[in-house]
Design a protein around this motif. Structure first.
Motif, PDB file in Angstrom:
ATOM      1  N   LEU A  61      43.384  64.003 -33.518  1.00 48.60           N
ATOM      2  CA  LEU A  61      42.415  63.307 -34.377  1.00 48.60           C
ATOM      3  C   LEU A  61      43.091  62.203 -35.193  1.00 48.60           C
ATOM      4  O   LEU A  61      42.538  61.111 -35.362  1.00 48.60           O
ATOM      5  CB  LEU A  61      41.707  64.312 -35.296  1.00 48.60           C
ATOM      6  CG  LEU A  61      40.747  65.273 -34.602  1.00 48.60           C
ATOM      7  CD1 LEU A  61      40.220  66.307 -35.585  1.00 48.60           C
ATOM      8  CD2 LEU A  61      39.606  64.526 -33.931  1.00 48.60           C
ATOM      9  N   LYS A  62      44.314  62.473 -35.700  1.00 49.72           N
ATOM     10  CA  LYS A  62      45.057  61.454 -36.451  1.00 49.72           C
ATOM     11  C   LYS A  62      45.376  60.263 -35.557  1.00 49.72           C
ATOM     12  O   LYS A  62      45.280  59.115 -35.988  1.00 49.72           O
ATOM     13  CB  LYS A  62      46.351  62.045 -37.019  1.00 49.72           C
ATOM     14  CG  LYS A  62      46.158  62.887 -38.234  1.00 49.72           C
ATOM     15  CD  LYS A  62      47.499  63.394 -38.748  1.00 49.72           C
ATOM     16  CE  LYS A  62      47.280  64.326 -39.914  1.00 49.72           C
ATOM     17  NZ  LYS A  62      48.552  64.909 -40.386  1.00 49.72           N
ATOM     18  N   GLU A  63      45.772  60.549 -34.321  1.00 47.05           N
ATOM     19  CA  GLU A  63      46.100  59.473 -33.387  1.00 47.05           C
ATOM     20  C   GLU A  63      44.866  58.635 -33.055  1.00 47.05           C
ATOM     21  O   GLU A  63      44.962  57.417 -32.887  1.00 47.05           O
ATOM     22  CB  GLU A  63      46.705  60.056 -32.104  1.00 47.05           C
ATOM     23  CG  GLU A  63      48.089  60.630 -32.294  1.00 47.05           C
ATOM     24  CD  GLU A  63      48.622  61.373 -31.079  1.00 47.05           C
ATOM     25  OE1 GLU A  63      49.690  61.987 -31.210  1.00 47.05           O
ATOM     26  OE2 GLU A  63      47.967  61.355 -30.012  1.00 47.05           O
ATOM     27  N   MET A  64      43.707  59.272 -32.983  1.00 49.03           N
ATOM     28  CA  MET A  64      42.478  58.553 -32.671  1.00 49.03           C
ATOM     29  C   MET A  64      42.056  57.660 -33.840  1.00 49.03           C
ATOM     30  O   MET A  64      41.471  56.601 -33.635  1.00 49.03           O
ATOM     31  CB  MET A  64      41.353  59.538 -32.329  1.00 49.03           C
ATOM     32  CG  MET A  64      41.580  60.257 -31.010  1.00 49.03           C
ATOM     33  SD  MET A  64      40.359  61.529 -30.649  1.00 49.03           S
ATOM     34  CE  MET A  64      38.910  60.528 -30.417  1.00 49.03           C
ATOM     35  N   GLU A  65      42.358  58.095 -35.080  1.00 44.56           N
ATOM     36  CA  GLU A  65      41.993  57.328 -36.270  1.00 44.56           C
ATOM     37  C   GLU A  65      42.929  56.132 -36.469  1.00 44.56           C
ATOM     38  O   GLU A  65      42.516  55.106 -36.970  1.00 44.56           O
ATOM     39  CB  GLU A  65      42.037  58.222 -37.509  1.00 44.56           C
ATOM     40  CG  GLU A  65      40.955  59.265 -37.531  1.00 44.56           C
ATOM     41  CD  GLU A  65      41.100  60.212 -38.714  1.00 44.56           C
ATOM     42  OE1 GLU A  65      42.075  60.109 -39.486  1.00 44.56           O
ATOM     43  OE2 GLU A  65      40.226  61.088 -38.857  1.00 44.56           O
ATOM     44  N   GLY A  66      44.204  56.329 -36.099  1.00 41.22           N
ATOM     45  CA  GLY A  66      45.214  55.327 -36.396  1.00 41.22           C
ATOM     46  C   GLY A  66      45.271  54.283 -35.378  1.00 41.22           C
ATOM     47  O   GLY A  66      45.233  53.145 -35.323  1.00 41.22           O
TER      48      GLY A  66
END
Length: 66
Positions: A61-66
């Protein structure tokens, strides 16, 4: 010899089987103590797998946001 890694669903199935035997009073005292120890190991395995999965999802999820 390394112990076979058990999957989450295999661990849950074994826990449910043991709990059913306990509920149906199918175990004597010696078996009960042994099975309770086994359930505690299985619960730790399930908890570890859930924690690891949660961490992986959070990372994705962090990778998708960043």
């Amino acid at each position: 010899m390394a112990a076979k890694k058990i999957s989450y669903s295999e661990a849950m199935a074994e826990i449910e089987e043991i709990l059913e035997k306990i509920e149906n009073e199918e175990l004597d005292v010696d078996e009960l103590a042994e099975k309770v120890k086994r359930v505690s190991v299985l619960l730790k395995t399930c908890k570890d797998k859930l924690t690891k999965t949660n961490e992986q999802v959070e990372q994705i999820l962090k990778e998708m946001e960043g």
